[in-house]
Design an enzyme around this catalytic site. Sequence first.
Site, PDB file in Angstrom:
ATOM      1  CG  HIS A   1       8.081   4.883   1.381  1.00 44.29           C
ATOM      2  ND1 HIS A   1       7.708   5.933   2.198  1.00 44.29           N
ATOM      3  CD2 HIS A   1       8.010   3.779   2.146  1.00 44.29           C
ATOM      4  CE1 HIS A   1       7.439   5.465   3.398  1.00 44.29           C
ATOM      5  NE2 HIS A   1       7.607   4.157   3.406  1.00 44.29           N
TER       6      HIS A   1
ATOM      7  CG  HIS B   1      -0.072   0.017   2.514  1.00 43.88           C
ATOM      8  ND1 HIS B   1       0.295  -1.136   3.164  1.00 43.88           N
ATOM      9  CD2 HIS B   1       0.496   1.030   3.202  1.00 43.88           C
ATOM     10  CE1 HIS B   1       1.046  -0.832   4.205  1.00 43.88           C
ATOM     11  NE2 HIS B   1       1.190   0.484   4.254  1.00 43.88           N
TER      12      HIS B   1
HETATM   13  P1  2AM Z   1       6.098   2.198   5.764  1.00 44.96           P
HETATM   14  O1  2AM Z   1       5.393   3.450   5.371  1.00 44.96           O
HETATM   15  O2  2AM Z   1       7.571   2.366   5.756  1.00 44.96           O
HETATM   16  O3  2AM Z   1       5.676   1.019   4.946  1.00 44.96           O
HETATM   17  C1  2AM Z   1       1.567   0.521   8.734  1.00 44.96           C
HETATM   18  O4  2AM Z   1       2.509   0.284   9.713  1.00 44.96           O
HETATM   19  C2  2AM Z   1       2.077   1.448   7.681  1.00 44.96           C
HETATM   20  O5  2AM Z   1       2.334   2.770   8.200  1.00 44.96           O
HETATM   21  C3  2AM Z   1       3.364   0.980   7.045  1.00 44.96           C
HETATM   22  O6  2AM Z   1       3.289   1.238   5.682  1.00 44.96           O
HETATM   23  C4  2AM Z   1       4.414   1.800   7.755  1.00 44.96           C
HETATM   24  O7  2AM Z   1       5.670   1.899   7.240  1.00 44.96           O
HETATM   25  C5  2AM Z   1       3.696   3.117   7.924  1.00 44.96           C
HETATM   26  N1  2AM Z   1       4.265   3.905   9.015  1.00 44.96           N
HETATM   27  C6  2AM Z   1       4.585   5.217   8.958  1.00 44.96           C
HETATM   28  N2  2AM Z   1       5.057   5.647  10.138  1.00 44.96           N
HETATM   29  C7  2AM Z   1       5.082   4.586  10.960  1.00 44.96           C
HETATM   30  C8  2AM Z   1       5.493   4.398  12.322  1.00 44.96           C
HETATM   31  N3  2AM Z   1       5.957   5.402  13.065  1.00 44.96           N
HETATM   32  N4  2AM Z   1       5.387   3.170  12.837  1.00 44.96           N
HETATM   33  C9  2AM Z   1       4.911   2.141  12.105  1.00 44.96           C
HETATM   34  N5  2AM Z   1       4.500   2.255  10.823  1.00 44.96           N
HETATM   35  C10 2AM Z   1       4.574   3.461  10.256  1.00 44.96           C
END
Ligand code: 2AM
Length: 184
Positions: A127, A41
């Site tokens: 990303h 996603h």
């Molecule tokens: P990502 O954006 O690097 O993939 C669910 O965890 C989604 O929210 C994931 O896509 C995750 O990482 C994003 N995300 C953004 N900030 C986050 C945080 N502080 N902790 C965990 N997940 C986070």
Amino acid sequence: MVRLFIALLLPNEIKKVLEDIIADLKPRVKGVRWVTAENMHLTLKFIGETKEENIGPIAQVLEAVAAGKKPLTVSLDRMGGFPNLKNPRVVWVGLRGIEPAAEMASQLNRQLKPLGCEPEKRPFSAHLTLGRIKFPIDAAPLATYAEQLHPPADSIILDRIALVKSTLTPGGPIYETLEQKILR
Ligand code: 2AM
């Protein structure tokens, strides 16, 4: 409490491209927890742990931000890593044409703040996460692969925005869409 985030959902064609990249990388790079296609996603806003009773109001914000928005046209960009590809903790593929997504992310930050959701401090960085790395790895093959990778430049339409519940398990996160809006 529930763990939530808001994301743009991806069409199957883009998931297939990302899956093929992961399949290429798997035998070359060890120590990465690769993302499965069903979990791919584009995160617009990570909400984190919040009370269950906040789901309704958060869904209303999602609806308000989605209202009147057109589907996004994006395309895949180069591969990268957070904080970098030398010592990566997150491996991702970037996107072009994400300005409308950045605008949605900033509206979500603003409108979710009154509900107690901390606005994101880091600038929005669109990303698509391919994998996550807990312990340092030999990332040289990853950097080499990333250098020569030119993902297809086809236009990709993103027309679904969703409120997603994430349940963390030892086998990886389980995502469940709680609310979905179609952009038209
Ligand atoms: P990502 O954006 O690097 O993939 C669910 O965890 C989604 O929210 C994931 O896509 C995750 O990482 C994003 N995300 C953004 N900030 C986050 C945080 N502080 N902790 C965990 N997940 C986070």
